[in-house]
Design an enzyme around this catalytic site. Structure first.
Site, mmCIF file in Angstrom:
data_model
loop_
_atom_site.group_PDB
_atom_site.id
_atom_site.type_symbol
_atom_site.label_atom_id
_atom_site.label_comp_id
_atom_site.label_asym_id
_atom_site.label_seq_id
_atom_site.Cartn_x
_atom_site.Cartn_y
_atom_site.Cartn_z
ATOM 1 N N THR A 210 0.898 -1.467 -0.382
ATOM 2 C CA THR A 210 -0.271 -0.065 0.194
ATOM 3 C C THR A 210 0.798 1.484 -0.451
ATOM 4 O OG1 THR A 210 -1.122 0.713 1.505
ATOM 5 C CG2 THR A 210 0.031 0.157 2.322
ATOM 6 N N ASN A 211 0.077 2.834 -0.095
ATOM 7 C CA ASN A 211 0.882 3.774 0.272
ATOM 8 C C ASN A 211 0.439 4.449 1.218
ATOM 9 O OD1 ASN A 211 -1.166 5.202 0.155
ATOM 10 N ND2 ASN A 211 -0.560 3.877 -2.785
ATOM 11 N N ARG A 212 1.465 5.238 2.076
ATOM 12 C CA ARG A 212 1.176 6.986 2.622
ATOM 13 C C ARG A 212 -0.068 7.349 2.371
ATOM 14 N NH1 ARG A 212 4.575 6.662 6.411
ATOM 15 N NH2 ARG A 212 7.078 6.334 5.617
ATOM 16 N N SER A 213 -0.957 7.235 1.715
ATOM 17 C CA SER A 213 -1.917 8.405 1.237
ATOM 18 C C SER A 213 -3.049 8.683 2.058
ATOM 19 C CB SER A 213 -2.755 7.997 -0.182
ATOM 20 O OG SER A 213 -4.232 8.929 -0.031
ATOM 21 N N ALA A 277 -3.950 7.620 -5.302
ATOM 22 C CA ALA A 277 -3.104 7.274 -4.720
ATOM 23 C C ALA A 277 -2.652 5.905 -5.440
ATOM 24 C CB ALA A 277 -2.228 7.358 -3.850
#
Ligand code: CTP
Length: 408
Positions: A210-213, A277
């Site tokens: 996943t990512n930091r959004s 994102a």
């Protein structure tokens, strides 16, 4: 802009113990920029004093004592005429019955009968009273006339019982007022899709990429579009944020789920704002069972996800929908070159470019510093702003584009 700002709201308060919460509601409305005139029934003054309302609204609160005063014959007309909304919170079964049958025996019911603005009511009463046949018939009558009924909620009541009869919390009533007063905004009749948050790509049933959004920018854009009266579908990755009141929310997890949801909605929408994102890669062979430490792979094979904006751009060539497409470009370097490249490659009208990874801009922050690059070659660098202000600036661009289209 917050549609409560500058509006004239009449707040009717009737005789329920929830009247004490109406002071908080009046305060919240005033803080949101409304001019709030409060009308208390005789029974309401037994629970809470007019002075409490005056203290939070900065305006005198009205009671039945004024009914027979010098201005009496026109007071209800003067109060009702300039109002943008008559909100009665809490409203008792007695006042609901008066409204349903057109009785006019106190300042509030007189005003309700003469006012021509929308009427919103938030009932508060014992559960048995709320579900009683006369009360339900009266409520149906009011709903059929276009009255907006907020709540009541299930929960602890003054009687000590738990049932449906608790007044909706002031914060939630405020959200409903905000949504209602946006009717007739500059995006009224327009359908807007906003995507927000990151996506999650499973490695196995318990792990993912996943990512930091945080989703904050997309949620702020949703609110800004709602504030202009748009019908908004919010397609959100897994983020811990509450939907702005009035948005239709579609929850997704993976890039593929987001792609399917966006393509379905885009075909019938006026604008798409892709603030999400989206993962560019996903594990190629997600395991159906939890990967054990002992059998851990040395490497993970990744495969590309499909680019959603590119798919939308291809569909748009045939259908003409959405009329406007806005993308984001999150970069750590070469902002302008990368953003312009994406603007062209993804067939966008506008790209919102920001440098990520700084303390005041990008993921997980409250503020953002963005530059807007348009398809016509122009660029506008905005100063460091709250994400809500960036959202308003983006929505302003949508409004300008639609105004231009109408002028063609
Ligand atoms: N986007 C998309 N589909 C993807 C990935 C991204 O529609 N599979 C959208 C994003 O929502 C954003 C825009 O494309 O509006 C740009 O995303 P960004 O991550 O900055 O660019 P990428 O195209 O993914 O390129 P790169 O990661 O190489 O910078």
């Amino acid at each position: 802009m917050n549609p409560i700002q500058g509006k004239h709201i009449l707040l009717g308060v009737t005789g329920s113990i929830a009247a004490y919460k109406a002071v908080d509601l009046a305060s919240k409305l005033a803080q949101a920029g409304a001019e709030v005139d409060v009308l208390l029934t005789e029974a309401a003054t037994r629970f809470v004093s007019p002075l409490s309302f005056q203290s939070v609204t900065g305006r005198s609160a009205h009671t039945d004592a004024e009914l027979w005063g010098a201005e009496a014959h026109v007071l209800h007309v003067n109060l009702g005429r300039p109002a943008d909304l008559l909100l009665v919170a809490p409203v008792t079964a007695n006042t609901i019955a008066k409204f349903a049958h057109g009785l006019a025996d106190n300042l509030l019911s007189l005003t309700a009968l003469s006012a021509r603005c929308p009427l919103m009511i938030a009932p508060a009463m014992d559960g048995g009273m709320f579900s009683s046949i006369p009360n339900q018939e009266n409520l149906h009558k009011l709903i059929s006339r276009g009255v907006i009924v907020v709540g009541p909620e299930e929960g602890h009541l003054a009687s000590g019982l738990s049932a449906r009869g608790r007044m909706t919390e002031p914060g939630e009533i405020l959200n409903r007022v905000r949504h209602l007063l946006a009717r007739g905004g500059r995006l009224c009749g327009r359908k807007v899709i906003v995507t927000a948050g990151g996506t999650q790509e499973p490695l196995d049933p318990v792990r993912m990429l996943t990512n930091r959004s945080s989703g904050k920018q997309g949620f702020a854009i949703t609110q800004a579009a709602l504030d202009e009266g748009a019908e908004v579908t919010l397609i959100a990755g897994p983020v811990a944020l509450e939907s702005p009141c009035g948005a239709k929310r579609v929850d997704v997890k993976t890039a593929e789920e987001m792609r399917a949801a966006v393509l379905t909605e885009a075909a019938v929408s006026d604008a798409l704002i892709m603030a999400a994102a989206v993962a560019d890669f996903r594990p190629g062979d997600p395991a159906p069972r939890k990967l054990k430490k002992s059998a851990a792979p040395n490497s993970i094979r990744l495969e590309r996800t499909q680019d959603i904006l590119t798919a939308v751009s291809e569909a748009r060539e045939k259908s003409g929908r959405p009329l406007m497409t806005i993308g984001f470009s999150a970069e750590t370097e070469d902002l302008e070159t990368n953003a312009r490249k994406k603007l062209k490659a993804k067939g966008l009208d506008l790209i919102v470019a920001n440098v990520v990874g700084r303390a005041d801009s990008g993921f997980e922050t409250e503020t953002n510093r963005v530059t807007l690059f348009s398809a016509d070659g122009s660029a506008e660098a905005l100063p460091l702003m709250e994400k809500s202000q960036v959202a308003e600036a983006i929505i302003e661009r949508v409004i300008v584009q639609f105004t231009k289209e109408l002028g063609k």
